[in-house]
Write an enzyme that holds these catalytic residues in place. Structure first.
Site, PDB file in Angstrom:
ATOM      1  N   TRP A  35      86.767 -59.249 -78.512  1.00 20.20           N
ATOM      2  CA  TRP A  35      88.040 -58.964 -77.847  1.00 20.20           C
ATOM      3  C   TRP A  35      89.054 -60.077 -78.057  1.00 20.20           C
ATOM      4  O   TRP A  35      90.212 -59.945 -77.694  1.00 20.20           O
ATOM      5  CB  TRP A  35      87.828 -58.706 -76.354  1.00 20.20           C
ATOM      6  CG  TRP A  35      86.912 -59.675 -75.679  1.00 20.20           C
ATOM      7  CD1 TRP A  35      87.258 -60.840 -75.089  1.00 20.20           C
ATOM      8  CD2 TRP A  35      85.498 -59.551 -75.530  1.00 20.20           C
ATOM      9  NE1 TRP A  35      86.151 -61.459 -74.581  1.00 20.20           N
ATOM     10  CE2 TRP A  35      85.047 -60.689 -74.842  1.00 20.20           C
ATOM     11  CE3 TRP A  35      84.544 -58.595 -75.928  1.00 20.20           C
ATOM     12  CZ2 TRP A  35      83.698 -60.890 -74.523  1.00 20.20           C
ATOM     13  CZ3 TRP A  35      83.215 -58.797 -75.624  1.00 20.20           C
ATOM     14  CH2 TRP A  35      82.808 -59.934 -74.928  1.00 20.20           C
ATOM     15  N   GLU A  48      87.993 -56.815 -70.195  1.00 24.67           N
ATOM     16  CA  GLU A  48      88.133 -57.442 -68.877  1.00 24.67           C
ATOM     17  C   GLU A  48      87.374 -56.666 -67.804  1.00 24.67           C
ATOM     18  O   GLU A  48      86.754 -57.257 -66.925  1.00 24.67           O
ATOM     19  CB  GLU A  48      89.616 -57.580 -68.501  1.00 24.67           C
ATOM     20  CG  GLU A  48      90.304 -58.715 -69.228  1.00 24.67           C
ATOM     21  CD  GLU A  48      89.619 -60.055 -69.009  1.00 24.67           C
ATOM     22  OE1 GLU A  48      89.082 -60.291 -67.917  1.00 24.67           O
ATOM     23  OE2 GLU A  48      89.595 -60.873 -69.955  1.00 24.67           O
ATOM     24  N   GLN A  53      81.679 -58.347 -63.982  1.00 23.83           N
ATOM     25  CA  GLN A  53      80.438 -58.762 -63.317  1.00 23.83           C
ATOM     26  C   GLN A  53      79.273 -58.875 -64.297  1.00 23.83           C
ATOM     27  O   GLN A  53      78.125 -58.774 -63.920  1.00 23.83           O
ATOM     28  CB  GLN A  53      80.071 -57.765 -62.211  1.00 23.83           C
ATOM     29  CG  GLN A  53      80.552 -58.206 -60.855  1.00 23.83           C
ATOM     30  CD  GLN A  53      81.309 -57.120 -60.136  1.00 23.83           C
ATOM     31  OE1 GLN A  53      81.831 -56.192 -60.754  1.00 23.83           O
ATOM     32  NE2 GLN A  53      81.371 -57.189 -58.838  1.00 23.83           N
ATOM     33  N   THR A  54      79.604 -59.040 -65.575  1.00 27.55           N
ATOM     34  CA  THR A  54      78.552 -59.023 -66.591  1.00 27.55           C
ATOM     35  C   THR A  54      78.771 -60.163 -67.577  1.00 27.55           C
ATOM     36  O   THR A  54      79.905 -60.522 -67.886  1.00 27.55           O
ATOM     37  CB  THR A  54      78.582 -57.658 -67.333  1.00 27.55           C
ATOM     38  OG1 THR A  54      78.612 -56.618 -66.354  1.00 27.55           O
ATOM     39  CG2 THR A  54      77.361 -57.462 -68.195  1.00 27.55           C
ATOM     40  N   GLY A  92      75.986 -51.458 -65.095  1.00 30.77           N
ATOM     41  CA  GLY A  92      75.966 -51.510 -63.631  1.00 30.77           C
ATOM     42  C   GLY A  92      77.362 -51.513 -63.025  1.00 30.77           C
ATOM     43  O   GLY A  92      78.368 -51.402 -63.734  1.00 30.77           O
ATOM     44  N   TYR A 131      93.449 -61.287 -60.805  1.00 28.81           N
ATOM     45  CA  TYR A 131      92.892 -61.945 -61.987  1.00 28.81           C
ATOM     46  C   TYR A 131      93.025 -61.050 -63.226  1.00 28.81           C
ATOM     47  O   TYR A 131      93.507 -61.483 -64.278  1.00 28.81           O
ATOM     48  CB  TYR A 131      91.403 -62.327 -61.794  1.00 28.81           C
ATOM     49  CG  TYR A 131      90.779 -62.536 -63.145  1.00 28.81           C
ATOM     50  CD1 TYR A 131      91.099 -63.673 -63.889  1.00 28.81           C
ATOM     51  CD2 TYR A 131      89.989 -61.551 -63.736  1.00 28.81           C
ATOM     52  CE1 TYR A 131      90.623 -63.833 -65.175  1.00 28.81           C
ATOM     53  CE2 TYR A 131      89.523 -61.708 -65.023  1.00 28.81           C
ATOM     54  CZ  TYR A 131      89.836 -62.845 -65.734  1.00 28.81           C
ATOM     55  OH  TYR A 131      89.397 -62.995 -67.023  1.00 28.81           O
ATOM     56  N   ASP A 149      89.594 -66.853 -62.907  1.00 30.49           N
ATOM     57  CA  ASP A 149      88.274 -66.232 -62.747  1.00 30.49           C
ATOM     58  C   ASP A 149      87.297 -67.317 -62.278  1.00 30.49           C
ATOM     59  O   ASP A 149      87.713 -68.448 -61.978  1.00 30.49           O
ATOM     60  CB  ASP A 149      87.822 -65.571 -64.064  1.00 30.49           C
ATOM     61  CG  ASP A 149      87.445 -66.608 -65.111  1.00 30.49           C
ATOM     62  OD1 ASP A 149      87.865 -67.789 -64.971  1.00 30.49           O
ATOM     63  OD2 ASP A 149      86.727 -66.258 -66.057  1.00 30.49           O
ATOM     64  N   CYS A 219      90.263 -85.653 -65.301  1.00 33.41           N
ATOM     65  CA  CYS A 219      89.430 -85.050 -64.257  1.00 33.41           C
ATOM     66  C   CYS A 219      89.231 -86.036 -63.100  1.00 33.41           C
ATOM     67  O   CYS A 219      88.881 -87.194 -63.313  1.00 33.41           O
ATOM     68  CB  CYS A 219      88.082 -84.656 -64.857  1.00 33.41           C
ATOM     69  SG  CYS A 219      87.035 -83.799 -63.679  1.00 33.41           S
TER      70      CYS A 219
END
Ligand code: SF4
Length: 349
Positions: A35, A48, A53-54, A92, A131, A149, A219
């Site tokens: 993608w 997206e 969830q994968t 799922g 998101y 995300d 950071c």
């Protein structure tokens, strides 16, 4: 939300330097994902939804197959729900498939099959949250728009040494403001991809690879392993689900689900508490805040088949879409009991 650059611990020059390091690193180390090779808004939107969830590694094959089967908004909008659910099987969280289907229908009906390059309009589509709208805006249209995300939330929480839990309204507000404050003036595609990739490859959840991090000098995390903070979790509530394995004359009895979450998917027929039989399989799966124990008992063919039930021949089985836990149980038992259907057994085990 208005940008509050003062919420960030870097001045304009440092922010520009941070973005530049990130971009250089991404061009050298970013993964070549299917993608990322396209600017087709439909392909970006499909990826997206699948990635919500994968894991990336699981999504790649599904994405490539999906794009062959439903290559554009029109093809997906014209499909029926059973076809869409079947193609989604194995990923799922089927509400994503239903929402994607409905979103495609809306794009065809309201935008003549072309997704508008407008985050606010994209955000009105079914299943598209803040998101996803931002990610589609960035990746498909190269807009400089924030998208936070889990990977980006972790990176930002560590860069800022954020002690606020990220799953609270205040934590989210800080993260989105920070994401917006870090954006380049234009061309957001590479920037958002790079932040996300840093979270996926370097700023890892348990063992961040700070020594090889391209933005380590910016950071401020003191103990990055302890970040991001989250609210304490609710304890999982145990639930028991009893089902039957009923096979007769080379056919199996299945039941179609009617509840909102798994509507249209097939499962093993439910068994009441009084009905007994030999326990063939016990497995567990998570469902929202429940820990479900699924027990499958040997059952006998009923005198009368209930309205939501029907017999499936072995040949029909590969065409049916299953709730994930039931699909897995069915494959295991089909194998164990000799009710083998080669194409079905090989699929997404
Ligand atoms: S230095 Fe470490 S904690 Fe900070 S952003 Fe990089 S990998 Fe994450």
């Amino acid at each position: 939300m208005k940008i509050k650059h003062t919420a960030l611990p870097w001045d304009d020059t440092s922010r520009a330097a941070l973005r530049s390091r990130l971009g250089e690193w991404f061009r050298a180390a970013g993964r070549d994902l299917p993608w990322r090779r396209t600017l087709d808004p439909y392909a970006v939107m499909v990826s997206e939804f699948m990635l919500q969830q994968t894991q990336v590694a699981t999504v790649i094959d599904f994405f490539n197959r999906w794009m062959l089967r439903f290559p554009d908004f029109e093809a997906l909008a014209a499909a029926n729900e059973a076809e869409v659910l079947h193609a989604w099987q194995g990923l799922g969280y089927y509400s994503r498939a239903r929402n994607l289907h409905r979103a495609a229908q809306r794009v065809v009906a309201d935008h003549r099959g072309r997704l508008p390059a407008d985050v606010a309009l994209i955000g009105l589509l079914p299943g598209v949250g803040r998101y996803t709208a931002g990610a589609i805006g960035s990746f498909a249209f190269d807009l400089a728009t924030p998208a936070v995300d889990a990977n980006i939330a972790r990176v930002l929480a560590r860069l800022l040494d954020l002690q606020e839990p990220v799953d609270t309204a205040r934590g989210q507000q800080i993260l989105w403001a920070a994401a917006e404050g870090l954006l380049p003036g234009r061309r957001g595609r590479e920037h958002t991809s790079a932040l996300m990739e840093l979270g996926a490859l370097v700023c890892l959840p348990t063992r961040p690879r700070c020594a090889e991090c391209p933005v380590r000098e910016f950071c401020t995390a003191k103990n990055p392993e302890l970040l991001p903070r989250k609210k304490p979790r609710r304890k999982a509530v145990p639930m028991l689900e009893r089902c039957a394995w009923i096979v007769e004359d080379e056919s199996i009895l299945l039941e179609q689900q009617t509840g909102p979450r798994w509507r249209g998917l097939w499962k093993l027929p439910s068994l009441s508490e009084e009905q007994q039989g030999e326990l063939l399989l016990e497995t567990t799966y998570a469902f929202t805040h429940h820990r479900v124990t699924l027990q499958v008992y040997a059952g006998a063919a009923p005198g009368q088949v209930a309205g939501e039930q029907r017999w499936f021949s072995k040949g029909e089985l590969p065409q049916a879409a299953f709730a994930s836990a039931h699909g897995r149980a069915l494959r295991v038992l089909a194998d164990q009991t000799g009710f083998a259907v080669p194409g079905f057994l090989d699929a997404s085990l």
